[in-house]
Design a protein around this motif. Structure first.
Motif, PDB file in Angstrom:
ATOM      1  N   GLY A   1      40.256 -35.853  29.574  1.00 55.31           N
ATOM      2  CA  GLY A   1      39.755 -37.173  29.221  1.00 55.31           C
ATOM      3  C   GLY A   1      40.116 -38.222  30.252  1.00 55.31           C
ATOM      4  O   GLY A   1      40.284 -37.929  31.441  1.00 55.31           O
ATOM      5  N   ASP A   2      40.291 -39.454  29.806  1.00 58.82           N
ATOM      6  CA  ASP A   2      40.491 -40.579  30.719  1.00 58.82           C
ATOM      7  C   ASP A   2      41.792 -40.501  31.501  1.00 58.82           C
ATOM      8  O   ASP A   2      41.925 -41.141  32.542  1.00 58.82           O
ATOM      9  CB  ASP A   2      40.462 -41.895  29.936  1.00 58.82           C
ATOM     10  N   VAL A   3      42.791 -39.759  31.022  1.00 59.95           N
ATOM     11  CA  VAL A   3      44.072 -39.694  31.721  1.00 59.95           C
ATOM     12  C   VAL A   3      44.085 -38.652  32.832  1.00 59.95           C
ATOM     13  O   VAL A   3      45.048 -38.572  33.598  1.00 59.95           O
ATOM     14  CB  VAL A   3      45.238 -39.399  30.749  1.00 59.95           C
ATOM     15  N   ALA A   4      43.029 -37.844  32.929  1.00 58.57           N
ATOM     16  CA  ALA A   4      43.026 -36.711  33.850  1.00 58.57           C
ATOM     17  C   ALA A   4      41.979 -36.885  34.952  1.00 58.57           C
ATOM     18  O   ALA A   4      40.836 -37.234  34.678  1.00 58.57           O
ATOM     19  CB  ALA A   4      42.762 -35.404  33.096  1.00 58.57           C
ATOM     20  N   ALA A   5      42.398 -36.629  36.181  1.00 56.16           N
ATOM     21  CA  ALA A   5      41.470 -36.650  37.315  1.00 56.16           C
ATOM     22  C   ALA A   5      40.900 -35.241  37.480  1.00 56.16           C
ATOM     23  O   ALA A   5      41.307 -34.473  38.359  1.00 56.16           O
ATOM     24  CB  ALA A   5      42.188 -37.096  38.581  1.00 56.16           C
ATOM     25  N   VAL A   6      39.952 -34.909  36.626  1.00 58.86           N
ATOM     26  CA  VAL A   6      39.374 -33.564  36.619  1.00 58.86           C
ATOM     27  C   VAL A   6      38.345 -33.462  37.747  1.00 58.86           C
ATOM     28  O   VAL A   6      37.405 -34.267  37.810  1.00 58.86           O
ATOM     29  CB  VAL A   6      38.696 -33.271  35.263  1.00 58.86           C
ATOM     30  N   PRO A   7      38.496 -32.504  38.657  1.00 63.84           N
ATOM     31  CA  PRO A   7      37.532 -32.384  39.758  1.00 63.84           C
ATOM     32  C   PRO A   7      36.144 -31.999  39.255  1.00 63.84           C
ATOM     33  O   PRO A   7      35.998 -31.096  38.440  1.00 63.84           O
ATOM     34  CB  PRO A   7      38.137 -31.291  40.645  1.00 63.84           C
TER      35      PRO A   7
END
Length: 435
Positions: free
Chosen positions: A300-306
């Motif tokens: 979600g918003d807390v994760a810098a998912v590639p």
């Protein structure tokens, strides 16, 4: 050794769908599931503008957690810190009591908060718009200003009270202005002595909905302007006082209502974690685990998912990505416990919908641009499919809106002291997260 404990911090789109996935993927005796969240519901944020506009009952956007997550134990509290070494999470409840929750796997899905800028008066005088309380307060506040304007003798005061300023022309700000216009239009019936009710939309971007294709942002802006919304683009706020908004172009707009919809930033809990971040978001791999910490996941918003479809750049902070990342996080946590296989995150945007109130909307399902009633049908159909619950109640409210006049009622249940940005985004201080 007892059953492993899986802790999910936050039950927004990512956290809720993570827990749903875990309950489906894990046998009943495979793990203890625990969620830490300040409320006992999952908030369907995209429909908050309709709550503020008086179209939906506030309960419609709150999906109760306990009936939907029967195997999950809810700790109704605010997570203040996480100790990665000891594998504990410290949380504080509404009465100020502290408790420590142990975990074997943790999924950080605490979402985001309003992004504040260092501008004079914003925190003290502007209202936030990310919770049910803020939406209900804003509806009451707008209606109250209409009443007070009718009672005022000073023309300048009447004009200020009937001027409403929304800062930020993204999804939330655009929908809020559209719904607010519909609400004040209903409130003005029978009040011929009132001055024109004025809504102002301010943004530094060159167009409304800058994140969307111009084939959608252009029609949305035309709808707003045709309804009388004062759209101020390529300008920003320099100061907010109790009686006016000052813009960077030198304009001063007398008002008693400023709503801050400029954007969001990851939950402050993330900034205290001694882990790599990218633009304030935790760095994770394609499997949503934190590199070097196989027991720690984020979504979600807390994760810098590639995003594999965008050169590996972090996915946008949208509900669409949060929901799908939450589902994958649940699947991959289950896989780490020996149930199922781990998979990478891959998702293409399916398009966006923006409801403009009345019979107007813009949408691009599968990137096919639509406007007017076709877009309206797509927008409402999408929300009914995406909502985890309350679908029938929402549909009934929408049907009632078509058949009857909008109810214009203020209850005054939410105090202003709780929705100013200085209060709404205050985070209880806790010890730094240790690794």
């Amino acid at each position: 050794m007892g059953k492993p404990r899986v802790l999910v911090v936050g039950t927004g789109f990512a956290g809720y769908h993570c827990l749903r996935g875990l309950e489906r993927a894990l046998p009943p005796d495979a793990a203890d599931l625990v969620a830490v969240n300040p409320t006992d519901y999952m908030l369907y944020v995209p429909l908050l503008p309709e709550v503020a506009g008086g179209t939906l009952d506030p309960r419609r956007v709150a999906v109760p957690l306990r009936p939907k997550l029967p195997r999950t134990r809810l700790v109704q509290a605010h997570a203040t810190s996480v100790d990665l070494g000891e594998r504990t999470c410290t949380a504080v409840d509404v009465e100020g009591r502290t408790q420590v929750v142990e975990w074997d796997r943790i999924v950080l899905t605490s979402g985001s908060v309003t992004r504040l800028m260092s501008l004079p008066g914003v925190a003290e005088h502007a209202f936030g718009f990310k919770s049910v309380a803020e939406a209900v307060f804003l509806r009451d506040h707008v209606l109250r200003q209409v009443e007070l304007a009718e009672q005022a003798d000073d023309p300048a005061e009447r004009a200020a009270r009937t001027t409403f300023v929304v800062v930020g022309a993204g999804y939330t700000g655009t929908e809020l202005v559209a719904q607010g216009m519909q609400l004040t239009k209903a409130a003005r019936r029978g009040r011929s002595a009132l001055p024109p009710l004025r809504w102002v939309l301010v943004d530094l971007a060159p167009r409304v909905l800058p994140g969307l294709d111009e084939r959608l942002s252009g029609p949305a802006e035309r709808v707003l302007r045709e309804r009388g919304v004062d759209v101020r683009l390529e300008t920003s706020v320099s100061e907010v006082t109790g009686t006016c908004v000052k813009l960077t172009d030198g304009t001063e707009i007398p008002t008693r209502t400023v709503v801050w919809c400029v954007g969001v930033r990851p939950d402050p809990l993330v900034s205290s974690v001694d882990l790599p971040t990218e633009k304030g978001r935790l760095v994770v791999g394609q499997d949503l685990s934190v590199p070097g910490h196989p027991h720690v996941f984020a979504a979600g918003d807390v994760a810098a998912v590639p995003d594999v479809y965008n050169g590996g750049k972090p996915t946008p902070m949208t509900a669409q990505h949060a929901e799908r990342q939450g589902r994958l996080a649940g699947r991959n946590v289950a896989a780490s416990l020996g149930y199922g296989e781990c998979r990478p995150y891959r998702h293409r945007d399916l398009g966006f919908v923006v409801d403009l109130g009345g019979g107007q909307a813009v949408a691009d399902p599968l990137h096919v641009p639509l406007t007017g009633w076709p877009a309206k049908v797509v927008a409402r159909g999408y929300h009914l499919l995406a909502m985890p619950g309350n679908r029938l109640r929402v549909a009934v409210d929408w049907l009632t809106e078509l058949l009857a006049r909008r109810q214009v009622v203020q209850f005054g249940l939410v105090p202003a002291s709780g929705v100013r940005l200085s209060d709404a985004d205050r985070v209880d201080a806790g010890p730094a997260v240790r690794s």
